[in-house]
Each structure stands twice: as structure tokens, then as C-alpha cells.
Design an enzyme around this catalytic site. Sequence first.
Site, mmCIF file in Angstrom:
data_model
loop_
_atom_site.group_PDB
_atom_site.id
_atom_site.type_symbol
_atom_site.label_atom_id
_atom_site.label_comp_id
_atom_site.label_asym_id
_atom_site.label_seq_id
_atom_site.Cartn_x
_atom_site.Cartn_y
_atom_site.Cartn_z
ATOM 1 N N ASP A 317 0.813 -1.225 0.000
ATOM 2 C CA ASP A 317 0.000 0.000 0.000
ATOM 3 C C ASP A 317 0.849 1.279 0.000
ATOM 4 O OD1 ASP A 317 -2.326 -1.470 -0.001
ATOM 5 O OD2 ASP A 317 -2.481 -1.506 2.183
ATOM 6 N N LYS A 344 -6.066 -2.106 -7.001
ATOM 7 C CA LYS A 344 -6.339 -1.559 -5.661
ATOM 8 C C LYS A 344 -7.555 -0.623 -5.750
ATOM 9 C CE LYS A 344 -3.262 -3.840 -3.456
ATOM 10 N NZ LYS A 344 -3.698 -4.871 -2.502
ATOM 11 N N ARG A 392 -5.290 6.764 -0.757
ATOM 12 C CA ARG A 392 -3.821 6.829 -0.650
ATOM 13 C C ARG A 392 -3.217 7.723 -1.741
ATOM 14 N NH1 ARG A 392 -3.177 3.604 3.617
ATOM 15 N NH2 ARG A 392 -4.304 1.630 3.625
HETATM 16 C C1 S3P Z 1 -4.747 -6.134 3.313
HETATM 17 C C2 S3P Z 1 -3.994 -6.755 2.360
HETATM 18 C C3 S3P Z 1 -3.475 -6.069 1.162
HETATM 19 C C4 S3P Z 1 -3.555 -4.548 1.280
HETATM 20 C C5 S3P Z 1 -4.848 -4.096 1.879
HETATM 21 C C6 S3P Z 1 -5.041 -4.703 3.263
HETATM 22 C C7 S3P Z 1 -5.258 -6.924 4.449
HETATM 23 O O1 S3P Z 1 -4.223 -6.492 0.042
HETATM 24 O O2 S3P Z 1 -3.381 -3.955 0.016
HETATM 25 O O3 S3P Z 1 -4.885 -2.691 1.986
HETATM 26 O O4 S3P Z 1 -5.680 -6.356 5.459
HETATM 27 O O5 S3P Z 1 -5.231 -8.166 4.360
HETATM 28 P P1 S3P Z 1 -3.855 -7.873 -0.708
HETATM 29 O O6 S3P Z 1 -3.926 -8.925 0.285
HETATM 30 O O7 S3P Z 1 -4.901 -8.070 -1.752
HETATM 31 O O8 S3P Z 1 -2.492 -7.632 -1.298
#
Ligand code: S3P
Length: 438
Positions: A317, A344, A392
Site C-alpha cells: 500500500d 487496488k 492513498r
Molecule cells: C490487506 C492486504 C493487502 C492490502 C490491503 C489490506 C489486508 O491487500 O493492500 O490494503 O488487510 O489483508 P492484498 O492482500 O490483496 O495484497
Amino acid sequence: MTEALDIADRLSAAPSKGLRGHIAVPGDKSISHRALILGGMAEGETRIEGLLEGRDVLHTAAAVRALGAKVTRLGDGLWTVQGAEWRSPEAPIDCGNSGTGARLLLGAAAGYEIHATFTGDESLRSRPMRRVLDPLRQMGARTDDGDRLPVTIRGGGLHGISYRSPTASAQVKSAVLLAGLHAQGEVEVIEPARSRDHTERMLRAFGCDVEVDGKAVRLGVGRRLRATDIMVPGDPSSAAFLLVAALIVPNSEVTVYGVLTNKLRTGLFETLLEMGADLSFANRRIVGGEEVADITARSSALTAVEVDPGRVPSMIDEFPILAVAAACASGQTLMHGLAELRVKESDRLAAILIGLKSCGVSAAIIGDTLMVDGCDGPCAGGGAVTTHGDHRIAMSFLTLGLAARGPVAVDEAEMIGTSFPGFAGLMASLGARIGEGR
Ligand code: S3P
């Protein structure tokens, strides 16, 4: 005055003289979602301190309530969740802007003999869901075909799975593990690289047997969840904006207290240190089973860096704000392996590129690599950045505006409240020239 900033539709940030202060940031978003969901599935009453009260998490709180748990807000960040056997909700569950909420809830709901429809805002309805629906179907859940919300899931009667996830995604891993709590037989997820492990840690805190073996995570036989107390540390993904702001604005020194420093989340901090950032970590301690530290950032002359794809999961992120740091650094920064950024809250790769260009920074995308030519100090700024409703992107470019030669405006700011309520007010309290509109 700062409260008005935090509900403003549009914000702009102007070159600032020096940021100073000692502050805390809101609770970690990933841990907050998980605390509500596991609390809602557990026997007994879970008490959560420091819950992030951003809109994404509030959607998850409402979802857990609609699925049968009793969710109560006692005060600022202080919540209790009385777990229950989940039931079919009366109406579709709206997960708002939150991919984490949607994917983890789909997994958790799949374990119960219920049917539930999940939906979300326009951005969430355009994001891929097959990545969780495929393994859930392989476990025996019945769901709609297709890759997008809304999705109706009919759960119950699940069997085990050994799932080799094609992406290092904590959301996918967590969905399978949460479904697996009510599955018969072995449940295992193998990732191509380790993603954040908050689900594994929190499952253990709730009394569940979880074995981690390199990139594989397995549920043991003990899968009953018993309520516990959770302390949510500060979100490193939110602290990132304040710390990078202090690095790039001259004469700054900012300390953020109580930031989560779980190694699977600190890729940005490691990268900034490689760029020559003056970042220091004090009072390292364990809070609620997670590593935490107070982090101080001081103005620094940054140099370009090359980010290996292996580091991407630990800073997934943080690429928008790293791109901002890279724009102020000397030399060309290369960030490899960014394909996931395209799915995202917006196509973040495209949004970063366009935003940088509108601020006079030369940048390019080649395949899944982002190249940023650093300005070796302040970039031109003066841009009006399109955020595509992505919190973000908004916070990153406002941060850039504090260290540019001309102000930077963002077209939307209210969605910052999905993850970081109070962002603009907190920045202003440090001395940032951040204001409404333009
Ligand atoms: C998160 C995992 C990430 C991240 C998201 C929060 C989580 O996504 O980008 O903001 O809390 O498990 P991905 O698991 O799809 O990479």
C-alpha cells in the site's frame, strides 16, 4: 478549523517550512477489520482498544452486526463484540470501499449455513473477487460465477483445501483460513511470498491452532475461537504519510508513537533507510502480540533506490508515498513487480504516473516497473491531481505539495476518511500548509 479540513471535499497543500511534533496515528486498518470479524465469530465478548474508526472498518462493524454478532461502541476506539453463530442477513451487506472487508467477510461467511449477498461502492464493485471465490468454491461454498460484487454466497458443509495462491495476498490467505475454521479436514494456504500475517497471529490469540511453515500456513485441529482482548497498534500505512512528509520538508522532525512494525509491513521503512532517510526507531515493544515502535523522521537528502519485487508484499500500500519520496530524491528510482497496484482502490500505477507528471516529475511505467526521475529537492508542483476516489493517492499527493515549489490540489478528499480520519487536521497540527479547496 482542523475538523473542517477533515470533511472538506477538496484539499490543497502548499510548500511548508518545517513540520514538527509528536503524534499518534489511528489504529491499523488490517488489524481492526480482523478484530471485528474474529470477535464476531468467537465464543464470548471481545474487547477492542484503538479500533480504527475509518469508514472501511465501520462498514465491517455493521456487516458483523448484520450477520448476528452484537457490536457495541463504548467510546473513542473502544468497542466490544459479542460473538454469535452467524445468520443470513436481511439485506445485502455493503462493504463500502473496502476490499479487505469484502474478501475477509466472504471467507468467514462461507463457513456458516447461511446465504448472504455482499456489495460495495463503485470502486469495490470493479475489483476482482474471483481470487477468493475460486478457493471458497473449491472448499464447497456455492457462489455466483463472475469476478465482481455483488456476490451471493451460500455457505456451510465445507471441506478442507491445500490452496496454492497465485498472488501473495493476505486477503486471499485470510479468506481461506476464516472459511477453514468451519471446514472438515486439513486447511492449508501456500503463498508465492509471505504476505502480512495478522490473521494468523490473531487466530492464535483467539485460541486457534495455526502452524506457519515458510510460505505455508495450516490450521490445526483446534479451531474454536474464544473471545479475547485486542489492542490495535498505530497503522504504519497511515504513519507513512507523516514520516515521508517530515523527510522531504526541510527543517522537520516528527515522531509518530506506537506504530506497528511487524516485519511483513515495514518494506517502506527499509526502502527509505536505503535511500538515506534519517528514520529512527525507539521503545520497541510488543502490543497485543504485534511489534510496535515510536518512529522519528528528520529532513533528509534522499537518493534513488531500486525496489526488488520480493519486497512488494511488505509495502503493497506504500508505493504511492514511496513515489513521492522518490520524486524528491536524487537519481532514478525503479520499483519492480507492481502488477497488483492495478487492482487496488484505483489503478494506482496509472494514478501515480499521471499525478507525478501533473506535478512536473518525469516518470514512466515499463511493464510492471515504475520509474521516477527524482528532482533532487522540490519538484515543480502546481498540479491538480485526479485521485480516482483513492484515499492513498490523495494523501500521497497532498504530502508532495508540502515539499514542492507550487501547491498541489487533489480533486477529492473526503474518501481519506476510509482509512485515515483526521489526516488533514493532524498534518496541519505539525505545521503543514494544508487547506480547503482550490
Ligand atoms: C490487506 C492486504 C493487502 C492490502 C490491503 C489490506 C489486508 O491487500 O493492500 O490494503 O488487510 O489483508 P492484498 O492482500 O490483496 O495484497
